[in-house]
Design a protein around this motif. Sequence first.
Motif, PDB file in Angstrom:
ATOM      1  N   SER A  92       0.953  -1.066  -0.099  1.00 29.73           N
ATOM      2  CA  SER A  92      -0.001  -0.030  -0.046  1.00 29.73           C
ATOM      3  C   SER A  92       0.915   1.292  -0.110  1.00 29.73           C
ATOM      4  O   SER A  92       2.012   1.214   0.416  1.00 29.73           O
ATOM      5  N   THR A  93       0.267   2.221  -0.358  1.00 28.80           N
ATOM      6  CA  THR A  93       0.790   3.614  -0.300  1.00 28.80           C
ATOM      7  C   THR A  93       0.784   4.073   1.143  1.00 28.80           C
ATOM      8  O   THR A  93       1.607   4.957   1.583  1.00 28.80           O
ATOM      9  N   SER A  94      -0.348   3.733   1.832  1.00 20.76           N
ATOM     10  CA  SER A  94      -0.373   4.152   3.180  1.00 20.76           C
ATOM     11  C   SER A  94       0.451   3.658   4.092  1.00 20.76           C
ATOM     12  O   SER A  94       0.679   2.530   4.174  1.00 20.76           O
ATOM     13  N   ILE A  95       1.298   4.608   4.854  1.00 19.69           N
ATOM     14  CA  ILE A  95       1.862   4.112   5.883  1.00 19.69           C
ATOM     15  C   ILE A  95       0.913   4.325   7.361  1.00 19.69           C
ATOM     16  O   ILE A  95       1.800   4.463   8.379  1.00 19.69           O
ATOM     17  N   ASN A  96      -0.090   4.132   7.306  1.00 21.91           N
ATOM     18  CA  ASN A  96      -0.935   4.468   8.334  1.00 21.91           C
ATOM     19  C   ASN A  96      -0.830   3.085   9.448  1.00 21.91           C
ATOM     20  O   ASN A  96      -1.007   2.188   8.991  1.00 21.91           O
ATOM     21  N   PRO A  97      -0.246   3.390  10.590  1.00 22.83           N
ATOM     22  CA  PRO A  97       0.268   2.346  11.556  1.00 22.83           C
ATOM     23  C   PRO A  97      -1.009   1.609  11.827  1.00 22.83           C
ATOM     24  O   PRO A  97      -0.975   0.457  12.225  1.00 22.83           O
ATOM     25  N   SER A  98      -2.289   2.113  11.835  1.00 22.11           N
ATOM     26  CA  SER A  98      -3.581   1.152  12.133  1.00 22.11           C
ATOM     27  C   SER A  98      -3.794   0.299  11.171  1.00 22.11           C
ATOM     28  O   SER A  98      -4.153  -0.944  11.577  1.00 22.11           O
ATOM     29  N   VAL A 108      -1.073 -11.509   8.595  1.00 24.17           N
ATOM     30  CA  VAL A 108      -0.586 -11.098   6.840  1.00 24.17           C
ATOM     31  C   VAL A 108       0.829 -11.179   7.326  1.00 24.17           C
ATOM     32  O   VAL A 108       1.598 -10.879   8.350  1.00 24.17           O
ATOM     33  N   LYS A 109       1.530 -11.709   6.305  1.00 23.88           N
ATOM     34  CA  LYS A 109       3.299 -12.253   6.448  1.00 23.88           C
ATOM     35  C   LYS A 109       4.109 -10.814   6.287  1.00 23.88           C
ATOM     36  O   LYS A 109       4.941 -11.091   6.931  1.00 23.88           O
ATOM     37  N   ALA A 110       3.416  -9.882   5.584  1.00 27.48           N
ATOM     38  CA  ALA A 110       4.397  -8.457   5.573  1.00 27.48           C
ATOM     39  C   ALA A 110       3.549  -7.440   4.863  1.00 27.48           C
ATOM     40  O   ALA A 110       2.576  -7.701   4.156  1.00 27.48           O
ATOM     41  N   TYR A 111       3.732  -6.131   5.474  1.00 31.06           N
ATOM     42  CA  TYR A 111       3.020  -5.174   4.970  1.00 31.06           C
ATOM     43  C   TYR A 111       3.932  -4.236   4.411  1.00 31.06           C
ATOM     44  O   TYR A 111       5.092  -3.537   4.875  1.00 31.06           O
ATOM     45  N   LEU A 112       3.985  -4.285   2.843  1.00 28.06           N
ATOM     46  CA  LEU A 112       5.175  -3.804   1.970  1.00 28.06           C
ATOM     47  C   LEU A 112       4.356  -2.286   1.611  1.00 28.06           C
ATOM     48  O   LEU A 112       3.434  -2.310   1.442  1.00 28.06           O
ATOM     49  N   ILE A 113       5.535  -1.532   1.544  1.00 27.49           N
ATOM     50  CA  ILE A 113       5.015  -0.015   1.194  1.00 27.49           C
ATOM     51  C   ILE A 113       5.335   0.056  -0.311  1.00 27.49           C
ATOM     52  O   ILE A 113       6.170  -0.407  -0.890  1.00 27.49           O
TER      53      ILE A 113
END
Length: 137
Positions: A92-98, A108-113
């Motif tokens: 996601s483009t969002s870096i929203n911590p929530s 989820v295995k990873a949150y990629l920017i």
Amino acid sequence: MPHLYNLHIIIAEDDTDDADVICETFSNNPNFGKVSLVANGEELLSYLKDSSNITPDVILTDINMPIVDGIEALQQILNTNDLKTIPCFVYSTSINPSYKEKCDLLGVKAYLIKPYSFEAFEEIPKSILAIIEQQYA
């Protein structure tokens, strides 16, 4: 997951430009033999529930999509016995911590920017493969 070659990934992405780039990136990676694309979480869920489709080895989803967003789709996927073992990744483009927190809680295995350059997109399949390899080693 017995091997890390000829993998089938399904990608949920509503932005056509990003979809083109990410599909090309995975298609050019020799570890991925099939790349399927859907436009939102609802299409992702429909694809996964359709028994005529082969179950993918990996799921990658954007978060902000119309109809059903990525987090809503992942909630259903990761709470379904037949699907919850598929490694799921978010980009996601969002870096929203929530958002990241929700993804972590879901498993989820990873949150990629989502990157801004084509070259950086090429790192996404490599990152996914490294994480899967680490977990199944």
